[in-house]
Design a protein around this motif. Structure first.
Motif, mmCIF file in Angstrom:
data_model
loop_
_atom_site.group_PDB
_atom_site.id
_atom_site.type_symbol
_atom_site.label_atom_id
_atom_site.label_comp_id
_atom_site.label_asym_id
_atom_site.label_seq_id
_atom_site.Cartn_x
_atom_site.Cartn_y
_atom_site.Cartn_z
ATOM 1 N N UNK A 220 -17.142 -8.316 17.096
ATOM 2 C CA UNK A 220 -18.094 -9.108 16.290
ATOM 3 C C UNK A 220 -18.749 -8.259 15.224
ATOM 4 N N UNK A 221 -19.080 -7.024 15.596
ATOM 5 C CA UNK A 221 -19.735 -6.136 14.621
ATOM 6 C C UNK A 221 -18.784 -5.832 13.457
ATOM 7 N N UNK A 222 -17.520 -5.611 13.753
ATOM 8 C CA UNK A 222 -16.545 -5.351 12.688
ATOM 9 C C UNK A 222 -16.453 -6.561 11.744
ATOM 10 N N UNK A 223 -16.364 -7.759 12.320
ATOM 11 C CA UNK A 223 -16.260 -8.978 11.507
ATOM 12 C C UNK A 223 -17.524 -9.169 10.661
ATOM 13 N N UNK A 224 -18.660 -8.946 11.289
ATOM 14 C CA UNK A 224 -19.950 -9.090 10.643
ATOM 15 C C UNK A 224 -20.084 -8.095 9.474
ATOM 16 N N UNK A 225 -19.651 -6.870 9.706
ATOM 17 C CA UNK A 225 -19.737 -5.824 8.691
ATOM 18 C C UNK A 225 -18.910 -6.197 7.461
ATOM 19 N N UNK A 226 -17.683 -6.663 7.697
ATOM 20 C CA UNK A 226 -16.825 -7.044 6.568
ATOM 21 C C UNK A 226 -17.455 -8.194 5.784
ATOM 22 N N UNK A 227 -18.085 -9.110 6.509
ATOM 23 C CA UNK A 227 -18.723 -10.251 5.858
ATOM 24 C C UNK A 227 -19.901 -9.796 4.996
ATOM 25 N N UNK A 228 -20.764 -8.974 5.598
ATOM 26 C CA UNK A 228 -21.965 -8.499 4.867
ATOM 27 C C UNK A 228 -21.599 -7.666 3.660
ATOM 28 N N UNK A 229 -20.501 -6.913 3.787
ATOM 29 C CA UNK A 229 -20.094 -6.060 2.669
ATOM 30 C C UNK A 229 -19.300 -6.834 1.617
ATOM 31 N N UNK A 230 -19.196 -8.147 1.830
ATOM 32 C CA UNK A 230 -18.494 -8.974 0.846
ATOM 33 C C UNK A 230 -16.993 -8.807 0.886
ATOM 34 N N UNK A 231 -16.480 -8.179 1.962
ATOM 35 C CA UNK A 231 -15.040 -7.923 2.042
ATOM 36 C C UNK A 231 -14.268 -9.104 2.636
ATOM 37 N N UNK A 232 -14.990 -9.946 3.410
ATOM 38 C CA UNK A 232 -14.296 -11.032 4.109
ATOM 39 C C UNK A 232 -13.661 -11.990 3.106
ATOM 40 N N UNK A 233 -14.319 -12.213 1.984
ATOM 41 C CA UNK A 233 -13.792 -13.116 0.959
ATOM 42 C C UNK A 233 -12.535 -12.572 0.290
ATOM 43 N N UNK A 234 -12.365 -11.245 0.345
ATOM 44 C CA UNK A 234 -11.224 -10.624 -0.350
ATOM 45 C C UNK A 234 -9.916 -10.712 0.416
ATOM 46 N N UNK A 235 -9.949 -11.196 1.644
ATOM 47 C CA UNK A 235 -8.744 -11.060 2.478
ATOM 48 C C UNK A 235 -7.695 -12.133 2.172
ATOM 49 N N UNK A 236 -8.089 -13.164 1.452
ATOM 50 C CA UNK A 236 -7.137 -14.239 1.109
ATOM 51 C C UNK A 236 -5.885 -13.651 0.440
ATOM 52 N N UNK A 237 -4.741 -14.031 0.985
ATOM 53 C CA UNK A 237 -3.481 -13.548 0.401
ATOM 54 C C UNK A 237 -3.073 -12.159 0.858
ATOM 55 N N UNK A 238 -3.933 -11.451 1.594
ATOM 56 C CA UNK A 238 -3.592 -10.104 2.074
ATOM 57 C C UNK A 238 -2.723 -10.176 3.328
ATOM 58 N N UNK A 239 -1.953 -9.114 3.532
ATOM 59 C CA UNK A 239 -1.259 -8.971 4.814
ATOM 60 C C UNK A 239 -2.143 -8.117 5.726
ATOM 61 N N UNK A 240 -2.378 -8.622 6.928
ATOM 62 C CA UNK A 240 -3.302 -7.968 7.862
ATOM 63 C C UNK A 240 -2.599 -7.744 9.188
ATOM 64 N N UNK A 241 -2.773 -6.559 9.756
ATOM 65 C CA UNK A 241 -2.238 -6.257 11.091
ATOM 66 C C UNK A 241 -3.383 -5.890 12.015
ATOM 67 N N UNK A 242 -3.434 -6.545 13.197
ATOM 68 C CA UNK A 242 -4.372 -6.110 14.235
ATOM 69 C C UNK A 242 -3.584 -5.333 15.279
ATOM 70 N N UNK A 243 -3.914 -4.051 15.414
ATOM 71 C CA UNK A 243 -3.275 -3.214 16.440
ATOM 72 C C UNK A 243 -4.049 -3.394 17.739
ATOM 73 N N UNK A 244 -3.381 -3.846 18.778
ATOM 74 C CA UNK A 244 -4.052 -4.183 20.031
ATOM 75 C C UNK A 244 -4.816 -5.478 19.826
ATOM 76 N N UNK A 245 -4.072 -6.562 19.584
ATOM 77 C CA UNK A 245 -4.684 -7.792 19.067
ATOM 78 C C UNK A 245 -5.319 -8.696 20.106
ATOM 79 N N UNK A 246 -5.112 -8.459 21.415
ATOM 80 C CA UNK A 246 -5.709 -9.315 22.443
ATOM 81 C C UNK A 246 -5.349 -10.776 22.215
ATOM 82 N N UNK A 247 -6.313 -11.678 22.428
ATOM 83 C CA UNK A 247 -6.064 -13.108 22.218
ATOM 84 C C UNK A 247 -6.329 -13.518 20.778
ATOM 85 N N UNK A 248 -6.364 -12.563 19.878
ATOM 86 C CA UNK A 248 -6.575 -12.768 18.438
ATOM 87 C C UNK A 248 -8.054 -12.939 18.089
ATOM 88 N N UNK A 249 -8.930 -12.362 18.911
ATOM 89 C CA UNK A 249 -10.371 -12.434 18.673
ATOM 90 C C UNK A 249 -10.758 -11.879 17.315
#
Ligand code: SAH
Length: 375
Positions: A220-249
Motif C-alpha cells: 500500500x505504501x508503494x502504491x500510495x507513494x507513486x500516487x502522491x509523487x504523480x507517477x501513477x498517472x504516467x503508467x498508462x501504456x507502460x509495460x510493468x512487471x511485478x516480481x513476486x506478484x502474489x495475488x496481484x495486490x
C-alpha cells in the motif's frame, strides 16, 4: 551471488539418490523433512507427498513404492523434475495439496505447511485424508511451536486413530490411519475489495497466499507513494512487471490505470489467485509461474518493475532470493526504466540496488521504505 548462480541446481548426495536443491527452494536444509525421512516406513504400492519441497522426505520410499509428488513452488518443481526425471516410480506434478486423486493412495506424506496459516493446513489435511484409501496411512511432520498439537488433533478428528512416532526437540512426526470417510470441503476461494488510485478493485485469492484478505501495508505504501509523487498517472501504456506478484495486490492497480502488466510468481496458488484477480476486474494480465524471472520470454523488457520481495522462506530470512530479484530487475528493465522496491526498514536492500544499478533514491521511510533505481 549472480543470477546464474541463483538459478543453478546443485546435487546433494542424500541416501542412494542424488537430490537436486537450489537457492530459494523449500525443504533443504529443514529438520522437519529430515526427521520425517527417517521415520517413514514402506506400506502399500502408492504414496503421495503433498508438500515435497525438494523431495527429501519421501525420496527413500521410492525403493518400495510409486511416489507422486504434488508441489506448488516453481523452484522446487525444477529441482524435483531434475532429481526424478529418470526414476520410473516417481511422478512430479504441479498442484495444490488438496488436488490429489481421491482414495488412490496407501500412504500420504505431509510436512505441515504451518507458515501458510491454519486454513491452508486444514485444506492440506483434508486433501491428505481425501487422497487415501480406507485403511491408508497419513504421516505428518511439524513443530509444536508452530501448531503441531492443534493440527494433529484436527487430523485425528478427520481420519481416526493416530500416534506420535518421533520427537526431536519441538519437532514431531505422527502417523494416522484413515478409519473415517472424508466429507467434501467448502470452496477455498476468498476475496476482498479495495479502492486504489480511484479504481474500485476486487482481489481474489486462495488461502495461504501472502497477505490474504487485505492489501499488505508495505505494498500500500508503494502504491500510495507513486500516487502522491504523480507517477501513477504516467503508467498508462507502460509495460510493468511485478516480481513476486502474489495475488496481484501490487500490480492490479497498474492494470486498471492502463499499463500492460506481467506478473512473475513462484507459488502456484498465488499464480491462480493473480489470474483470478485480473479476471474478476475484466483486466488483462500475463501471469508466469516463475522462479524469479526464469519463465519469462528471454527478450521481454519492461518500462517499470515493481516488487515487494519475499524475505521469509520456512521462517528463515533469505537474502539470496531478494538479491536475485534485484539482479533480475536490472536485467529486465529497458534503458531509462525504473525499478521500485518496498521492504521492511531493517532489511539491507540499499547495497544490492547500488551494486546492480549504480543509483538509488529513498522515496519514503515510514516503517517500510520505498526505494527507486533507474536503469
Ligand atoms: N506483490 C505481491 C506479493 C508480495 S510478497 C503484493 O504486493 O501483494 C512476495 C511474493 O514473492 C510472494 O507471493 C511469494 O510467493 C513470491 N516469491 C517468493 N519466492 C519467489 C521466487 N523465487 N520467484 C518468484 N516469486 C517468489
Amino acid at each position: 551471488m549472480t543470477l546464474a548462480d541463483y538459478h543453478r541446481l546443485l546435487p546433494l548426495q542424500y541416501g542412494k539418490m542424488p537430490l537436486f536443491v537450489k537457492a530459494g527452494a523449500r525443504g533443504y536444509p529443514d529438520p522437519r523433512y529430515e526427521l520425517l525421512a527417517r521415520a517413514l516406513e514402506p506400506f502399500g504400492e502408492r504414496v503421495v507427498d503433498l508438500n515435497p519441497g525438494v523431495g527429501l522426505a519421501s525420496a527413500g520410499l521410492l525403493e518400495h513404492s510409486r511416489v507422486d509428488l504434488l508441489e506448488t513452488s516453481r523452484a522446487c518443481l525444477r529441482c524435483l523434475e531434475r532429481s526424478f526425471a529418470h526414476h520410473p516410480g516417481a511422478r512430479v506434478r504441479r498442484g495444490l495439496p488438496w488436488e490429489a486423486e481421491a482414495e488412490a493412495y496407501d500412504q500420504a506424506v505431509l510436512v505441515l505447511p504451518a507458515e501458510r496459516g491454519s486454513r491452508y493446513v486444514e485444506l492440506a489435511l483434508w486433501g491428505a485424508a481425501h487422497s487415501l484409501r480406507p485403511g491408508g496411512r497419513l504421516w505428518i511432520a511439524g513443530d509444536t511451536k508452530r501448531g503441531f498439537e492443534t493440527y494433529f488433533k484436527q487430523a485425528k478428528q478427520r481420519l481416526g486413530y493416530g500416534l506420535i512416532r518421533h520427537r526431536q526437540g519441538s519437532l514431531r512426526v505422527a502417523v494416522l490411519e484413515k478409519e473415517n470417510p472424508t466429507p467434501p470441503v467448502g470452496a477455498p476461494w476468498e476475496s476482498f475489495a479495495a479502492e486504489i488510485w480511484g479504481h474500485p478493485l476486487r482481489f481474489r485469492h486462495l488461502p495461504g497466499v501472502f497477505s490474504a484478505g487485505h492489501l499488505d501495508p508495505a505494498s500500500q505504501l508503494l502504491l500510495h507513494t507513486l500516487h502522491e509523487d504523480g507517477r501513477a498517472g504516467d503508467v498508462k501504456g507502460c509495460t510493468v512487471l511485478d516480481l513476486g506478484g502474489g495475488y496481484a495486490g501490487l500490480s492490479l492497480p497498474f492494470a486498471a490505470a492502463g499499463a500492460s502488466v506481467s506478473v512473475a510468481e513462484d507459488d502456484w496458488g498465488s499464480v491462480l489467485s493473480a489470474q483470478a484477480s485480473f479476471r474478476a476486474n475484466g483486466l488483462e494480465g500475463r501471469v508466469f509461474h516463475s522462479d524469479v524471472e526464469e519463465a519469462l520470454p528471454a527478450a521481454d523488457r519492461f518500462d517499470i518493475i515493481i516488487s515487494n520481495p519475499p524475505f521469509h522462506l520456512g521462517g528463515e530470512v533469505i537474502l539470496d532470493v531478494a538479491q536475485a530479484f534485484v539482479q533480475a530487475a536490472r536485467s529486465r528493465l529497458r534503458s531509462g526504466g525504473r525499478f521500485y522496491l518496498v521492504a521492511n526498514s531493517f532489511l539491507k536492500y540499499e547495497p544490492l540496488l547500488e551494486a546492480a544499478f549504480g543509483n538509488l533514491s529513498t522515496l519514503r521511510r515510514e516503517g517500510y521504505k520505498v526505494l527507486r533505481s533507474e536503469a
